[in-house]
Every structure is written in C-alpha cells, then in structure tokens.
Design an enzyme around this catalytic site. Sequence first.
Site, PDB file in Angstrom:
ATOM      1  CB  SER A 245      -1.111   0.072   1.211  1.00 46.88           C
ATOM      2  OG  SER A 245      -1.927   1.101   1.043  1.00 46.88           O
TER       3      SER A 245
ATOM      4  CG  ASP B  89      -6.855  -3.150  -2.821  1.00 44.98           C
ATOM      5  OD1 ASP B  89      -7.352  -2.111  -2.095  1.00 44.98           O
ATOM      6  OD2 ASP B  89      -5.900  -3.219  -2.822  1.00 44.98           O
TER       7      ASP B  89
ATOM      8  CG  HIS C  69      -5.793  -2.542   0.862  1.00 44.06           C
ATOM      9  ND1 HIS C  69      -5.032  -2.017  -0.295  1.00 44.06           N
ATOM     10  CD2 HIS C  69      -5.178  -1.738   2.068  1.00 44.06           C
ATOM     11  CE1 HIS C  69      -4.201  -1.229  -0.004  1.00 44.06           C
ATOM     12  NE2 HIS C  69      -4.326  -1.075   1.511  1.00 44.06           N
TER      13      HIS C  69
END
Length: 387
Positions: free
Chosen positions: A234, A322, A361
């Site tokens: 991320s 995601d 995610h």
Amino acid sequence: MRKRNESVTVEHERAAAAAAVPGPLDKGCTLRRSLRLPASAAAEGMKRPLGRRYGLWFWLRKLILWLLGMYIAIPFLVKLCPAIQAKLVFLNFVRVPYFIDLKRPQDQGLNHTCNYYLQPEEDVTIGVWHTVPASLWKNARGKDQLWFEEALGSSHPVILYLHGNAGTRGGDHRVELYKVLSSLGYHVVTFDYRGWGDSIGSPSERGMTYDALHVFDWIKARSGDNPVYIWGHSLGTGVATNLVRRLCERETPPDALILESPFTNIREEARSHPFSVASTQYFPGFDWFFLDPITTSGIKFANDENVKYISCSLLILHAEDDPVVPFHLGKKLYNIAATSRSFRDYKVQFVPFHTDLGYRHKYIYRSPELPRILREFLGKSEHELHH
C-alpha cells in the site's frame, strides 16, 4: 296557609340549590358551560403543538446550516493547512491494534522475533522487529539482539517489509505475513517509520524513505552475500520505490522488489479512493482544495516515475476486489514498468487475485499460491529456502 307558604319556600330553596350545583347527568347548558376552558387556556393549548412543531423546525434548520457551514469550511481549512491532508495520508495517529506492547513481539505469536531500536538521524529513533526463519525457531529462544544480528549472516534470504499507513508493525495482517514468510525460510525485518508506533520523529515522505534506507544498509552490513528483497504494501510501495530508485542510482540495488497493492502516485490514489470518488463528482474544485495540498506538503510517492529508474526484478501482487487501492492502478503501474527501458534485462511480473478469493486490500498472505509465486519469481526452491 302557613303550611303552604313553608312548602313553597322549601321547594324554592331546593330549586335554587339544584341550579347552583348542577349534577353530572344534567343535560342542560349549565353542564356544558361548566366544562368549557377559559379563552386564555384554550389559546395556550393550541400553541403547544404549534410551538413544538416550530421548535423542531428551528433545530432542523440549525443542523442544516451547521452541515452547510462545515461543507464550506472544511475544504478551505484543508487548503489553508496542508498538514491536515498530510495527516490523512499517513494516518500515523491511528494505532491498531491498541494496547499492545511493541517491545514484546512474542505477545503476537512471534516467539522467534527480536525487537530493536535504531537511530537513522539525530532525534529520530525507530522500532524494528526481526523475525528469523522458522527453521531457526528453537535456536532463537532466549537469545539476545547480538545473536539475532549475527543470524542475518546465515544462509537465508532477507525480506525488508515496508508497511502501509495507519497501525504499527504489530498489525494483525502484517504479523500473519511475517509468519508466512518465516515459514518459507526468510528473515523478515520490518519497522515503524518515524512518527508511527513507538518510533520517535515527525512523519514525512523524505523521512520515511531515509528510515528505510538506514534499515536496508543495516541489514546489508550483517547479511553478507545473502539476497535482500524489499516488499512494500500500500503506502509502503511508495516508500519502497523511493528506496529502490535511490539504491539503483548509487549502484547497490536489492535483489528484487515486491509491491503488494501498489498505486501509480499518491495524487491519483487519493483521487481514486472510495471516499473521494463521490466528492470528485459533486464537489467543485476538489483537486484544488484536497489534492493540491498533498503536493504542497511535499508528498508525491511517485511509483510511476520511480519505476523508470529501477533496475531489478519486479513482482506486483494485487487483489481485484481491493477497495482501498483500486486494482486498475496496480495494473497501470505494471504496464508502465513493463515498457520501461530500465527493466529491459529484468523480470517484471503481475499477479492478480480474483475477486471471488476475497483478499481485498490486505489478505493476500492467505493465498495458498503465494509460496509457489515467490519460489518461481525469486528462483529459490523451498528446500534451498529452508537450508
């Protein structure tokens, strides 16, 4: 004659008494008049529901005006104070899970992990966890920091893990990934950037990148010829590409770069975030109010630019479902990297995970295919990783 007068008088008195005190069964006007409210009381009774109605409208109107004021004030507040937007990008003030002692990784089930503190710069201290390969678990019990540092020189590859925003190095999904990588025979070194967890300092893109560079050099000084891979997740992918670009420029690249749920650049990611999608459609000047302050704060995390200057193998992992970093951004970054001249002599691979798997995610570590993917990409067999 006297008797008759007396009876007339008694009858007259009875009639007067009856007229003065009407009975409940009286059907005449006397009863109805006695039950009527005075004019002032009747008027007050009518005002009560009316007043209640007007009072409700007053508070509703006040709430609407307050929301409208906030709707107008917040964008200007963000524009005038870019530090607010920086806080929202980093979310370093969100410490999840709460009430854990980062000095004790064993409380999170990491019995073969040691907690360090390193000092990248003056007045900056960062907390580090080092998890040894699972095959060294028994040897690691009760050992001190010196033993763990020397263990980096054993014949096992090392993964430097760079986590995303919010939380700490002790986040649940992060701990589960350390366990998976450890079981595959990797040393895992991770840390909290300055301003996160128990690390001291103020967060910034430059500071985060420098922290990562310091830890990488610390690992290389102890790992000998063992491969060192960098894994970013991320927001950590932005730190990872910043770091690897700098390493390539000084001709000390890592052995491979792994990006999990990456974006192209922070501006495009902020614009694609679920919280922003609706605002971009209905809020005039969204970019000027909300995205420009990010740039003003010096936050770019330009993965799309960095990959043009990176010269090492690149693996991108991204779940189609995601909800935080849209899948199309990871795919777009792969397309940029795959056509870049800097990767001409290196492997570039994109691995999608289907929506039905539900990895979203931060749950790609659950994939039973992950060991095979890493083995094939990094060119190591499981036997070699464990011995």
